[in-house]
Structure formats: C-alpha cells, structure tokens
Design a protein around this motif. Structure first.
Motif, PDB file in Angstrom:
ATOM      1  N   LEU A  30       0.805  -1.218   0.000  1.00 62.34           N
ATOM      2  CA  LEU A  30       0.000   0.000   0.000  1.00 62.34           C
ATOM      3  C   LEU A  30       0.839   1.269   0.000  1.00 62.34           C
ATOM      4  CD1 LEU A  30      -2.959  -0.874   2.417  1.00 62.34           C
ATOM      5  CD2 LEU A  30      -2.916  -0.949  -0.080  1.00 62.34           C
ATOM      6  N   SER A  31       2.129   1.147   0.243  1.00 66.50           N
ATOM      7  CA  SER A  31       2.995   2.327   0.265  1.00 66.50           C
ATOM      8  C   SER A  31       3.606   2.638  -1.098  1.00 66.50           C
ATOM      9  CB  SER A  31       4.122   2.128   1.286  1.00 66.50           C
ATOM     10  OG  SER A  31       5.026   1.115   0.856  1.00 66.50           O
ATOM     11  N   LYS A  36      -2.613   1.160  -6.759  1.00 66.70           N
ATOM     12  CA  LYS A  36      -3.941   1.299  -7.381  1.00 66.70           C
ATOM     13  C   LYS A  36      -4.132   0.313  -8.527  1.00 66.70           C
ATOM     14  CE  LYS A  36      -3.131   5.680  -7.854  1.00 66.70           C
ATOM     15  NZ  LYS A  36      -3.177   7.127  -8.164  1.00 66.70           N
ATOM     16  N   SER A  37      -3.150   0.246  -9.420  1.00 64.02           N
ATOM     17  CA  SER A  37      -3.290  -0.639 -10.581  1.00 64.02           C
ATOM     18  C   SER A  37      -3.237  -2.101 -10.162  1.00 64.02           C
ATOM     19  CB  SER A  37      -2.207  -0.332 -11.617  1.00 64.02           C
ATOM     20  OG  SER A  37      -0.908  -0.512 -11.072  1.00 64.02           O
ATOM     21  N   LEU A  38      -2.415  -2.425  -9.175  1.00 63.36           N
ATOM     22  CA  LEU A  38      -2.320  -3.809  -8.714  1.00 63.36           C
ATOM     23  C   LEU A  38      -3.619  -4.255  -8.053  1.00 63.36           C
ATOM     24  CD1 LEU A  38       1.299  -3.962  -7.211  1.00 63.36           C
ATOM     25  CD2 LEU A  38       0.494  -4.911  -9.391  1.00 63.36           C
ATOM     26  N   ILE A  39      -4.243  -3.347  -7.318  1.00 58.46           N
ATOM     27  CA  ILE A  39      -5.522  -3.676  -6.674  1.00 58.46           C
ATOM     28  C   ILE A  39      -6.594  -3.950  -7.721  1.00 58.46           C
ATOM     29  CG2 ILE A  39      -7.435  -2.667  -5.359  1.00 58.46           C
ATOM     30  CD1 ILE A  39      -5.335  -1.376  -3.539  1.00 58.46           C
ATOM     31  N   VAL A  40      -6.685  -3.097  -8.733  1.00 63.18           N
ATOM     32  CA  VAL A  40      -7.678  -3.295  -9.784  1.00 63.18           C
ATOM     33  C   VAL A  40      -7.444  -4.626 -10.495  1.00 63.18           C
ATOM     34  CG1 VAL A  40      -8.493  -2.456 -12.029  1.00 63.18           C
ATOM     35  CG2 VAL A  40      -8.160  -0.851 -10.147  1.00 63.18           C
ATOM     36  N   MET A 153      -9.187   1.789  -5.106  1.00 62.12           N
ATOM     37  CA  MET A 153     -10.031   1.097  -6.087  1.00 62.12           C
ATOM     38  C   MET A 153     -10.709   2.114  -7.008  1.00 62.12           C
ATOM     39  SD  MET A 153     -11.914  -1.896  -3.879  1.00 62.12           S
ATOM     40  CE  MET A 153     -11.049  -3.372  -3.320  1.00 62.12           C
ATOM     41  N   ALA A 154     -11.300   3.144  -6.405  1.00 66.96           N
ATOM     42  CA  ALA A 154     -11.998   4.157  -7.197  1.00 66.96           C
ATOM     43  C   ALA A 154     -11.033   4.884  -8.128  1.00 66.96           C
ATOM     44  CB  ALA A 154     -12.707   5.150  -6.278  1.00 66.96           C
ATOM     45  N   GLU A 155      -9.856   5.236  -7.620  1.00 71.94           N
ATOM     46  CA  GLU A 155      -8.863   5.928  -8.451  1.00 71.94           C
ATOM     47  C   GLU A 155      -8.378   5.034  -9.573  1.00 71.94           C
ATOM     48  OE1 GLU A 155      -5.745   7.417  -5.951  1.00 71.94           O
ATOM     49  OE2 GLU A 155      -7.157   8.328  -4.542  1.00 71.94           O
ATOM     50  N   GLY A 156      -8.178   3.759  -9.264  1.00 74.26           N
ATOM     51  CA  GLY A 156      -7.732   2.819 -10.292  1.00 74.26           C
ATOM     52  C   GLY A 156      -8.756   2.605 -11.383  1.00 74.26           C
ATOM     53  N   LEU A 157     -10.040   2.806 -11.036  1.00 70.53           N
ATOM     54  CA  LEU A 157     -11.133   2.672 -12.013  1.00 70.53           C
ATOM     55  C   LEU A 157     -11.487   4.022 -12.645  1.00 70.53           C
ATOM     56  CD1 LEU A 157     -13.481   0.281  -9.990  1.00 70.53           C
ATOM     57  CD2 LEU A 157     -12.230  -0.313 -12.076  1.00 70.53           C
ATOM     58  N   ASN A 158     -10.757   5.083 -12.274  1.00 70.62           N
ATOM     59  CA  ASN A 158     -10.999   6.438 -12.790  1.00 70.62           C
ATOM     60  C   ASN A 158     -12.400   6.939 -12.455  1.00 70.62           C
ATOM     61  OD1 ASN A 158      -8.401   6.726 -14.069  1.00 70.62           O
ATOM     62  ND2 ASN A 158      -9.136   5.314 -15.648  1.00 70.62           N
ATOM     63  N   ILE A 159     -12.833   6.664 -11.223  1.00 71.16           N
ATOM     64  CA  ILE A 159     -14.147   7.099 -10.752  1.00 71.16           C
ATOM     65  C   ILE A 159     -13.986   8.376  -9.949  1.00 71.16           C
ATOM     66  CG2 ILE A 159     -16.129   6.521  -9.323  1.00 71.16           C
ATOM     67  CD1 ILE A 159     -15.495   3.567  -9.791  1.00 71.16           C
TER      68      ILE A 159
END
Length: 330
Positions: A30-31, A36-40, A153-159
């Motif tokens: 997380l650091s 973000k991309s790995l979580i998505v 998650m939201a940032e990785g999905l561009n929300i």
C-alpha cells in the motif's frame, strides 16, 4: 474444545495442493505508487489480494488476538452467556439459519460499539472495558486501511469522486460487522490425508469488501475462475482483502466476489478476525454510471436492506446475487 454430535452432518472436501504465494496470490504494497493498478488487476482476476505496509500495528493486532483467545479458551458454559448469535453474539458450529454447520465457534459484533455492550458484558465481564478499548484501537486502524484501499479502487477505475466507496463505510449508518472465528484443532483430522473437514463452508461475502487476518495456521482457501481451489499461505502480519457481492454489483461485474472456505487443521487452532465493510441499510446498490459507458446493467437496483432480507434464509453456498441478476430476453 468442540465435539461432534451424532446428529451433526459435517462436510469433507478433497485436499487441494498447497500453492506458493508468489505464483498465485496477488501482493499489494500500500505504500507503493503502483498499489492502485495492482488492486484493480487483483480484483478483476481473483477478487482477492494480500496487503502489506497496511498501517495496522502489530501491537494492536496482538492485543486483540490475545483477548480473543482468552475468550475462546473459557469453558463453553461461560462463552454461551454471550449467545446465541441472533445475529450478534457467540455462536458454536451452527452458521446462519438454514442448517449450515462448521468446525468453528465465533463472536459476531457490529462495528458500532454502542450496540455491542450487552454482548461484551456477558462475554468479558469485568474485562469488558479492556476488551472494548483493544477492539476500538484495532477497528479504527482497520477502518482507516479500508478507506485507503477503497479510494485506491476508485482511483484505479478512474471514478470521481474517489470516495464513492469509502463514504459508505464512513457513513454513520454504515452496516459494517466484525467477526472473530476460532477453529479448534480437529481431533479427527489426519485420519484420511486425502480429505479435510470443513471449518466454514464455501461462500462469497455479501458486503463491499472484507479485511481478514489470521494467526499462522493454514486453512483458508479461495476458488479460482476455473473452479479449482487453492490454499492461501497464512501470514500473521498481513491482511487479505475479499471483494464482496455489493462491490461486484457496483462495478457491474468487473470486480468479482471471491468464493472462499476454511478447512479444519489437525494440529493447531486457527483464529481469524474479519472486518466486513457494509453500506447503510437504505443505500441503493447498482452499477455506477461512470463504469457503464453504454454497457447493459447486469443487475437490478436494490437497497442493502432488500439484499439482506431476500437472503435471510439462504445457504452459505447459494448465489445470493441470483435474485438481482438481469436475465437477457430470449
């Protein structure tokens, strides 16, 4: 110690081959900037991932684990003063209301401490305030981590806004839960090396995400897209994140809730602690418009209350989202 009753029907499953962490379970630091991309990617492929550098101190983890084991070490007659679990409180072997049975005992609480007072007083007596303080410290740290993950998650999905998921957790009416599961060493385990007794049967979590940690005892297994099962190597200092049914709906199936189960261990007891991120009961659950872009919605809109009400009597292994899936016209 749990014991088997002649009338209880426990389930056994074939052992699945132990797998190495590096080849199967996604790892997210997380650091790091690529979190973000790995979580998505992990949510799309597995619905499950492991996080490190999560910000929850080992001191907070160890203190709560110690308090939990003190409780589960009490005589059954003492633990049962905190039950039955309808829905909150102490439960033993029975899971839900439809006959599911597992090799476990548990304590189910709401994350709103005001509502836990009767259960905690019955369970911990004079040590109630100490447990409440330890539990508060742990849940606050895990809640903070959950918000960070949900925003990633939201940032990785561009929300936009990026708190579209985390605001549901931070809502004062959030229907989030906290559960401690204890799986005693199973005395019959090992009689047949090809089979394992089920501690907690296969299921998906209904909430948005679940944040789980356990002691260094194996048992957790997840199902891959092809239906095969893999064992998750235990890691005392890390957390594992499950995608839940609600997040699957909000992403219109892009993220998939992970089917998982726990098998009994013949040598050591297993303790797991799970924070379930739930929305307010009145919250409408539907695919987010920003993720649709001309796509058909796979799900009918429903409130979290409607979801819970429709699945009250379901079995663990049921597809709870089946009630809300849109069936294409033939």
């Amino acid at each position: 110690m749990l014991s088997k009753s002649p009338t209880e029907q426990y389930t056994y499953v074939m052992n699945c081959k132990q797998t190495t962490f590096s080849s199967e379970i996604p790892l997210v630091d997380l650091s790091k900037p690529d979190a973000k991309s790995l979580i998505v990617n992990a949510c799309e492929e597995f619905g499950f991932f492991k996080v490190i550098n999560h910000g929850v101190s080992m001191e907070a983890i160890s203190k709560l684990e110690s308090e939990a084991m003190n409780f589960f070490s009490l005589p059954l007659i003492e633990k049962e003063k905190a039950g039955p679990a309808y829905p909150f409180g102490y439960g033993n072997k029975s899971i839900g209301h439809s006959g599911d049975v597992g090799w476990l005992e548990y304590l189910l609480l709401t994350t709103n401490q005001e509502y836990n007072s009767p259960t905690l007083s019955s369970a911990f007596g004079q040590n109630t305030e100490k447990f409440r303080t330890v539990l508060d410290d742990y849940m606050c740290a895990v809640r903070k981590m959950a918000c960070e993950i949900l925003d990633f998650m939201a940032e990785g999905l561009n929300i936009q806004p990026n708190n579209v998921f985390s605001k549901l957790l931070m809502d004062k009416d959030s229907d989030s839960l906290f559960r401690m599961n204890h799986y005693p060493a199973c005395p019959e385990q090992g009689e047949d090396d090809d089979e394992n007794m089920i501690g907690f049967g296969e299921h998906t979590d209904p909430q948005i995400i679940s944040l789980l940690r356990s002691n260094n005892t194996s048992g957790l297994q997840i199902s891959l897209r092809d239906g095969s099962w893999i064992s998750v190597p235990p890691d005392h200092s890390s957390f594992f994140i499950n995608v839940g049914d609600s997040l699957q709906v909000m992403t219109n199936g892009r993220f998939r809730s992970v089917r998982h189960r726990v098998v009994a261990n013949g040598l050591k007891s297993r303790l797991s602690m799970i924070y379930f991120v739930g929305p307010p009961l009145s919250e409408k659950i539907a695919p987010l418009p920003s993720l649709m872009k001309g796509k058909e919605s796979l799900y009918k809109e429903f409130t979290w209350f409607e979801y819970k009400n429709s699945n009250y009597g379901s079995r663990l292994a049921d597809n709870r989202l089946g009630h809300f899936e849109r069936i294409a016209a033939s």
